[in-house]
Design a protein around this motif. Structure first.
Motif, mmCIF file in Angstrom:
data_model
loop_
_atom_site.group_PDB
_atom_site.id
_atom_site.type_symbol
_atom_site.label_atom_id
_atom_site.label_comp_id
_atom_site.label_asym_id
_atom_site.label_seq_id
_atom_site.Cartn_x
_atom_site.Cartn_y
_atom_site.Cartn_z
ATOM 1 N N ALA A 51 18.936 106.610 79.235
ATOM 2 C CA ALA A 51 18.092 107.555 79.876
ATOM 3 C C ALA A 51 17.218 107.003 80.811
ATOM 4 O O ALA A 51 17.349 107.208 82.447
ATOM 5 N N PRO A 52 16.532 105.830 80.480
ATOM 6 C CA PRO A 52 16.060 105.114 81.714
ATOM 7 C C PRO A 52 16.603 104.644 82.708
ATOM 8 O O PRO A 52 16.410 104.739 84.169
ATOM 9 N N LYS A 53 18.149 104.296 82.493
ATOM 10 C CA LYS A 53 18.941 103.803 83.709
ATOM 11 C C LYS A 53 19.184 105.030 84.749
ATOM 12 O O LYS A 53 19.224 104.825 85.879
ATOM 13 N N PHE A 54 19.315 106.238 84.091
ATOM 14 C CA PHE A 54 19.465 107.519 84.857
ATOM 15 C C PHE A 54 18.301 107.852 85.710
ATOM 16 O O PHE A 54 18.498 108.208 86.845
ATOM 17 N N GLU A 55 17.154 107.679 84.911
ATOM 18 C CA GLU A 55 15.866 108.166 85.413
ATOM 19 C C GLU A 55 15.370 107.168 86.475
ATOM 20 O O GLU A 55 14.313 107.586 87.230
ATOM 21 N N ALA A 56 15.928 105.858 86.739
ATOM 22 C CA ALA A 56 15.295 104.768 87.654
ATOM 23 C C ALA A 56 15.421 105.386 89.115
ATOM 24 O O ALA A 56 14.499 104.561 89.617
ATOM 25 N N SER A 57 16.288 106.308 89.317
ATOM 26 C CA SER A 57 16.302 106.227 90.896
ATOM 27 C C SER A 57 15.426 107.824 91.237
ATOM 28 O O SER A 57 15.607 108.512 92.054
ATOM 29 N N GLY A 58 14.665 108.317 90.218
ATOM 30 C CA GLY A 58 13.719 109.240 90.484
ATOM 31 C C GLY A 58 14.164 110.500 89.484
ATOM 32 O O GLY A 58 13.420 111.610 89.516
ATOM 33 N N ASN A 59 15.377 110.634 88.897
ATOM 34 C CA ASN A 59 15.769 111.593 88.239
ATOM 35 C C ASN A 59 14.860 111.843 86.783
ATOM 36 O O ASN A 59 14.188 110.883 86.416
ATOM 37 N N HIS A 60 14.840 112.816 86.232
ATOM 38 C CA HIS A 60 14.287 113.288 84.882
ATOM 39 C C HIS A 60 15.029 114.002 83.968
ATOM 40 O O HIS A 60 15.728 115.035 84.426
ATOM 41 N N LEU A 61 14.967 113.558 82.762
ATOM 42 C CA LEU A 61 15.915 114.136 81.559
ATOM 43 C C LEU A 61 14.875 114.731 80.781
ATOM 44 O O LEU A 61 13.941 114.197 80.047
ATOM 45 N N THR A 62 15.244 116.088 80.342
ATOM 46 C CA THR A 62 14.590 116.723 78.901
ATOM 47 C C THR A 62 15.726 116.784 78.041
ATOM 48 O O THR A 62 16.704 117.657 78.256
ATOM 49 N N ILE A 63 15.687 116.300 76.791
ATOM 50 C CA ILE A 63 16.759 116.038 76.004
ATOM 51 C C ILE A 63 16.301 116.847 74.728
ATOM 52 O O ILE A 63 15.369 116.633 74.029
ATOM 53 N N VAL A 64 17.308 117.843 74.402
ATOM 54 C CA VAL A 64 16.844 118.277 73.072
ATOM 55 C C VAL A 64 17.853 117.956 72.019
ATOM 56 O O VAL A 64 18.874 118.135 72.368
ATOM 57 N N TYR A 65 17.347 117.303 71.081
ATOM 58 C CA TYR A 65 18.432 116.564 70.004
ATOM 59 C C TYR A 65 18.213 117.565 68.721
ATOM 60 O O TYR A 65 17.252 118.199 68.222
ATOM 61 N N SER A 66 19.366 117.956 68.212
ATOM 62 C CA SER A 66 19.456 118.719 66.912
ATOM 63 C C SER A 66 20.979 118.415 66.344
ATOM 64 O O SER A 66 21.645 117.645 66.920
ATOM 65 N N THR A 67 20.958 118.957 65.260
ATOM 66 C CA THR A 67 22.392 119.145 64.518
ATOM 67 C C THR A 67 23.496 119.858 65.655
ATOM 68 O O THR A 67 23.030 120.857 66.132
ATOM 69 N N ILE A 68 24.713 119.649 65.566
ATOM 70 C CA ILE A 68 25.643 120.430 66.167
ATOM 71 C C ILE A 68 25.391 121.973 65.883
ATOM 72 O O ILE A 68 25.507 122.746 66.653
ATOM 73 N N ALA A 69 25.284 122.057 64.456
ATOM 74 C CA ALA A 69 25.329 123.565 64.066
ATOM 75 C C ALA A 69 23.986 124.213 64.655
ATOM 76 O O ALA A 69 24.254 125.411 65.143
ATOM 77 N N ASN A 70 23.123 123.585 64.723
ATOM 78 C CA ASN A 70 21.648 124.173 65.129
ATOM 79 C C ASN A 70 22.006 124.506 66.589
ATOM 80 O O ASN A 70 21.254 125.482 67.021
ATOM 81 N N LEU A 71 22.284 123.404 67.175
ATOM 82 C CA LEU A 71 22.552 123.740 68.782
ATOM 83 C C LEU A 71 23.421 124.813 69.218
ATOM 84 O O LEU A 71 23.159 125.503 70.060
ATOM 85 N N LYS A 72 24.516 124.869 68.330
ATOM 86 C CA LYS A 72 25.424 125.896 68.667
ATOM 87 C C LYS A 72 24.711 127.276 68.400
ATOM 88 O O LYS A 72 25.022 128.317 69.043
ATOM 89 N N LYS A 73 23.883 127.521 67.423
ATOM 90 C CA LYS A 73 23.089 128.752 67.119
ATOM 91 C C LYS A 73 22.405 129.106 68.390
ATOM 92 O O LYS A 73 22.062 130.140 68.762
ATOM 93 N N LYS A 74 21.702 128.039 68.886
ATOM 94 C CA LYS A 74 20.725 128.136 70.111
ATOM 95 C C LYS A 74 21.585 128.493 71.182
ATOM 96 O O LYS A 74 21.126 129.448 71.842
ATOM 97 N N ILE A 75 22.644 127.995 71.391
ATOM 98 C CA ILE A 75 23.613 128.516 72.381
ATOM 99 C C ILE A 75 24.194 129.790 72.425
ATOM 100 O O ILE A 75 24.210 130.596 73.445
ATOM 101 N N ASP A 76 24.288 130.125 71.349
ATOM 102 C CA ASP A 76 24.762 131.447 70.944
ATOM 103 C C ASP A 76 23.752 132.611 71.093
ATOM 104 O O ASP A 76 24.217 133.716 71.600
#
Length: 261
Positions: A51-76
């Protein structure tokens, strides 16, 4: 006259520099991107480093971590992101639903469900189902992801324990965690054995990977990334995925216990 000429020349140069700096700042801002990433916890160690390598050029990442099953529920339920990092089958499903941009799915790497112990501790022999069973009976405590919360490795391990006929024996010495914390418990001495994705165990200082579960108990999973169909900056999202799949990303994935694609 000469002094006046020098003053005007300096003023023009100063204006030119200011203009160039302003244009440079505008160009930098134009390149900067705000990306939301929804990622399986298995990729936490890799993204934390990249992430810091990607953000070095001024970009910004917001990362949401969870289990695949939980993320799938959120997406659904309607939640979306610019980049999804999940298992390949789940991304294929989301692509067929139009939630992931067609043709954007790229494999990152493969990991397997592994056993881990504290660094320096004797390595249990888990080379056969019989020896795995003996190791499980001998351990004082074991930790893995709570199957009820959808952790893939936890669901798999619960099935392995059931197949070995150890459900009742293991219940009192099992510590369930919501996500990828089992390696941390082992490192702190709060559990003697962890079962999780090899990449999750390898990323925790003070732990060591014993190896994969034996024979047909082994379980591999391929993690992939895809651009969200509603991504505000698809080009930036693609750039992030290219970083993950490129030489730098592959090296980091390998260092975190994963086999790069």
């Amino acid at each position: 006259m000469k002094a006046n000429f020098i003053y005007r020349t300096a003023l023009a140069a100063s204006f030119g520099c200011s203009l160039l700096l302003g244009l440079g700042a505008t160009a930098t801002n134009a390149r900067a991107a705000e990306l939301k990433v929804m990622s399986t916890v298995a990729l936490t160690p890799t993204l934390d480093e990249l992430a810091p390598k990607f953000e070095a050029s001024g970009n910004h990442l917001t990362i949401v971590y969870s289990t695949i099953a939980n993320l799938k529920k959120k997406i659904d339920a309607g939640e979306t992101a610019d980049v999804f990092i999940l298992s390949h089958p789940v991304l294929d499903d989301l692509q067929s639903q139009g939630k992931v941009a067609k043709g954007s799915v790229a494999d990152l790497g493969t990991s397997y469900v592994a056993v881990g112990v504290r660094a320096g501790a004797p390595l249990p022999d888990i080379s056969t189902p019989e020896k795995l069973k003996a190791a499980l009976l001998a351990t004082k405590s074991i930790s893995y992801a709570d199957p009820a919360k959808g952790g893939a490795s936890g669901i798999h391990m619960a099935k392995v324990i059931d197949r070995l006929g150890l459900a009742e024996q293991m219940k009192p010495k099992t510590v369930l965690v919501p996500g990828a914390e089992s390696g941390e418990l082992v490192a702190k001495g709060e559990a003697d054995m962890a079962v999780a994705q090899a990449s999750e165990i390898a990323a925790v200082p003070g732990t060591q990977v014993v190896g994969p579960l034996p024979g047909d108990f082994n379980s591999k999973i391929t993690f992939s990334a895809g651009v969200g169909a509603t991504a505000k900056d698809p080009a930036a999202a693609k750039t992030l995925i290219e970083l993950l799949t490129g030489p730098t990303g592959k090296a980091v994935l390998k260092s975190k216990g994963m086999d790069p694609a």
